[in-house]
Design an enzyme around this catalytic site. Structure first.
Site, mmCIF file in Angstrom:
data_model
loop_
_atom_site.group_PDB
_atom_site.id
_atom_site.type_symbol
_atom_site.label_atom_id
_atom_site.label_comp_id
_atom_site.label_asym_id
_atom_site.label_seq_id
_atom_site.Cartn_x
_atom_site.Cartn_y
_atom_site.Cartn_z
ATOM 1 N N TRP A 34 0.883 -1.124 -0.043
ATOM 2 C CA TRP A 34 0.044 -0.323 0.037
ATOM 3 C C TRP A 34 0.851 1.252 0.110
ATOM 4 O O TRP A 34 1.890 1.128 0.731
ATOM 5 C CB TRP A 34 -0.991 -0.141 1.353
ATOM 6 C CG TRP A 34 -1.980 0.899 1.123
ATOM 7 C CD1 TRP A 34 -1.957 2.335 1.361
ATOM 8 C CD2 TRP A 34 -3.433 0.608 1.187
ATOM 9 N NE1 TRP A 34 -3.153 3.101 1.180
ATOM 10 C CE2 TRP A 34 -3.992 1.835 0.745
ATOM 11 C CE3 TRP A 34 -4.131 -0.605 0.762
ATOM 12 C CZ2 TRP A 34 -5.481 2.037 0.873
ATOM 13 C CZ3 TRP A 34 -5.346 -0.563 0.639
ATOM 14 C CH2 TRP A 34 -6.266 0.754 0.697
ATOM 15 N N PHE A 69 -1.381 -2.873 8.124
ATOM 16 C CA PHE A 69 -2.189 -3.915 8.959
ATOM 17 C C PHE A 69 -1.686 -5.213 9.159
ATOM 18 O O PHE A 69 -1.672 -5.783 10.083
ATOM 19 C CB PHE A 69 -3.717 -3.658 8.847
ATOM 20 C CG PHE A 69 -4.338 -4.056 9.982
ATOM 21 C CD1 PHE A 69 -4.689 -3.131 10.821
ATOM 22 C CD2 PHE A 69 -4.988 -5.277 10.325
ATOM 23 C CE1 PHE A 69 -5.375 -3.257 12.189
ATOM 24 C CE2 PHE A 69 -5.478 -5.760 11.264
ATOM 25 C CZ PHE A 69 -5.893 -4.737 12.225
ATOM 26 N N CYS A 92 3.435 2.587 5.088
ATOM 27 C CA CYS A 92 3.021 3.986 4.974
ATOM 28 C C CYS A 92 1.680 4.091 5.176
ATOM 29 O O CYS A 92 0.843 3.612 4.303
ATOM 30 C CB CYS A 92 3.723 4.583 3.751
ATOM 31 S SG CYS A 92 2.985 6.322 3.426
ATOM 32 N N HIS A 100 -10.395 5.605 9.337
ATOM 33 C CA HIS A 100 -9.526 4.358 9.012
ATOM 34 C C HIS A 100 -8.033 4.249 9.426
ATOM 35 O O HIS A 100 -7.493 3.837 10.002
ATOM 36 C CB HIS A 100 -9.720 3.941 7.628
ATOM 37 C CG HIS A 100 -9.201 2.750 7.057
ATOM 38 N ND1 HIS A 100 -9.997 1.493 7.676
ATOM 39 C CD2 HIS A 100 -8.141 2.147 6.243
ATOM 40 C CE1 HIS A 100 -8.980 0.534 7.022
ATOM 41 N NE2 HIS A 100 -8.270 1.026 6.313
ATOM 42 N N PHE A 126 9.974 -0.837 13.889
ATOM 43 C CA PHE A 126 8.917 -0.264 13.458
ATOM 44 C C PHE A 126 9.281 0.938 12.433
ATOM 45 O O PHE A 126 9.638 2.026 12.793
ATOM 46 C CB PHE A 126 8.338 0.446 14.434
ATOM 47 C CG PHE A 126 6.923 1.163 14.434
ATOM 48 C CD1 PHE A 126 5.720 0.402 14.013
ATOM 49 C CD2 PHE A 126 6.667 2.542 14.282
ATOM 50 C CE1 PHE A 126 4.422 0.810 13.741
ATOM 51 C CE2 PHE A 126 5.416 3.127 14.067
ATOM 52 C CZ PHE A 126 4.581 2.490 13.921
ATOM 53 N N ARG A 140 10.032 11.816 3.944
ATOM 54 C CA ARG A 140 10.817 10.660 4.879
ATOM 55 C C ARG A 140 10.999 9.423 4.000
ATOM 56 O O ARG A 140 11.399 8.375 4.823
ATOM 57 C CB ARG A 140 9.847 10.749 5.882
ATOM 58 C CG ARG A 140 9.608 11.789 6.784
ATOM 59 C CD ARG A 140 8.300 11.737 7.684
ATOM 60 N NE ARG A 140 8.345 13.129 8.676
ATOM 61 C CZ ARG A 140 8.015 14.503 8.282
ATOM 62 N NH1 ARG A 140 7.639 14.723 6.915
ATOM 63 N NH2 ARG A 140 8.343 15.104 9.215
HETATM 64 N N1 INI Z 1 -2.802 0.464 4.464
HETATM 65 C C1 INI Z 1 -1.527 1.179 4.362
HETATM 66 O O1 INI Z 1 -0.549 0.686 4.492
HETATM 67 N N2 INI Z 1 -1.582 2.502 4.358
HETATM 68 C C2 INI Z 1 -2.665 3.266 4.086
HETATM 69 O O2 INI Z 1 -2.608 4.307 3.921
HETATM 70 C C3 INI Z 1 -3.983 2.506 4.344
HETATM 71 N N3 INI Z 1 -5.088 3.045 3.993
HETATM 72 O O3 INI Z 1 -5.307 4.472 4.055
HETATM 73 O O4 INI Z 1 -6.104 2.427 4.030
HETATM 74 C C4 INI Z 1 -4.066 1.033 4.462
HETATM 75 N N4 INI Z 1 -5.022 0.455 4.409
HETATM 76 C C5 INI Z 1 -5.052 -1.027 4.045
HETATM 77 C C6 INI Z 1 -4.734 -1.849 5.612
HETATM 78 O O5 INI Z 1 -3.651 -1.873 6.053
HETATM 79 C C7 INI Z 1 -5.171 -3.232 5.353
HETATM 80 O O6 INI Z 1 -4.266 -3.889 4.388
HETATM 81 C C8 INI Z 1 -6.568 -3.623 5.012
HETATM 82 O O7 INI Z 1 -7.439 -3.150 5.876
HETATM 83 C C9 INI Z 1 -6.959 -5.211 5.011
HETATM 84 O O8 INI Z 1 -6.574 -5.586 6.342
#
Ligand code: INI
Length: 163
Positions: A34, A69, A92, A100, A126, A140
Site C-alpha cells: 500500500w 495492517f 506508509c 480508518h 517499526f 521521509r
Molecule cells: N494500508 C496502508 O499501509 N496505508 C494506508 O494508507 C491504508 N489506508 O489508507 O487505508 C492502508 N489500508 C489497508 C490496511 O493496511 C489493510 O491492508 C486492509 O485493511 C486489510 O486488512
C-alpha cells in the site's frame, strides 16, 4: 521521528557493531505494498543501509504484504522461524477522510509492540510512516527529512547486537 534537527538518514558509522559480527547475521524486511511509491523507497534505503553495515546480500530476505495492517501477522510468522536477528516492518499510512487511518496506525503499532515483548523472539523494528499527507511521506522516504528505511536498518543492527 524526523525533526528539523534530525535527518532520518544520519547516523554515526562509528557507533555501529563490527562488520565481522554483522556479516553472518540474517535480517528480514516486511514491506507493505500500500503506497508502494513510498514504501519501495523505504525498502531500498533499508537494503542499502544493511549492506553498507556488513550484512551479506544473501542474508537479507524481503517479504511483501498488502497493507500496513498485515505487517504484524507477517512479522510474527517470521519471528517464529527463529532464523532472523531482526525484522524490519516498513509501511506508509496517509491520513484520509475517515478514521480508518487511526485504526490502521493503532493496529500496527500495538501489533509490533506486542511482538517486541515476546520471550525468545527477535526484535521487530517499526518502520511505518504515519503522515497527514503525501508530501510528508515523500519527505521521509529519501526527501528532505531523509529516509526512514535507513534509520530502521541502522536500528535493527544496533538492537540485534545490544546484548
Ligand atoms: N494500508 C496502508 O499501509 N496505508 C494506508 O494508507 C491504508 N489506508 O489508507 O487505508 C492502508 N489500508 C489497508 C490496511 O493496511 C489493510 O491492508 C486492509 O485493511 C486489510 O486488512
Amino acid at each position: 521521528m524526523a525533526t528539523k534537527y534530525h535527518n532520518l538518514s544520519d547516523y554515526d558509522i562509528n557507533s555501529m557493531p563490527s562488520k565481522e559480527v554483522v556479516k553472518t547475521q540474517h535480517y528480514a524486511i516486511v514491506v507493505s505494498d500500500w503506497n508502494s511509491n513510498i514504501t519501495f523507497r523505504l525498502l531500498s534505503g533499508a537494503v542499502d543501509a544493511l549492506k553498507e553495515n556488513g550484512v551479506a546480500c544473501d542474508n537479507i530476505d524481503v517479504f511483501h504484504v498488502p497493507g500496513s495492517f498485515e505487517l504484524t501477522f507477517a512479522s510474527k510468522e517470521l519471528q517464529n522461524m527463529k532464523k532472523y536477528n531482526a525484522i524490519i516492518a516498513l509501511g506508509c499510512v496517509i491520513r484520509g477522510d475517515t478514521p480508518h487511518f487511526d485504526y490502521v496506525c493503532q493496529g500496527v503499532t500495538q501489533g509490533v509492540t506486542m511482538l517486541n515483548t515476546k520471550e525468545n523472539a527477535c526484535p521487530v523494528i517499526f518502520g511505518v510512516l504515519t503522515t497527514d499527507n503525501l508530501q510528508q511521506s515523500e519527505d521521509r522516504c529519501g526527501g528532505k527529512m531523509g529516509n526512514k528505511g535507513i534509520e530502521c536498518a541502522v536500528t535493527a543492527i544496533k538492537v540485534a547486537n545490544l546484548f
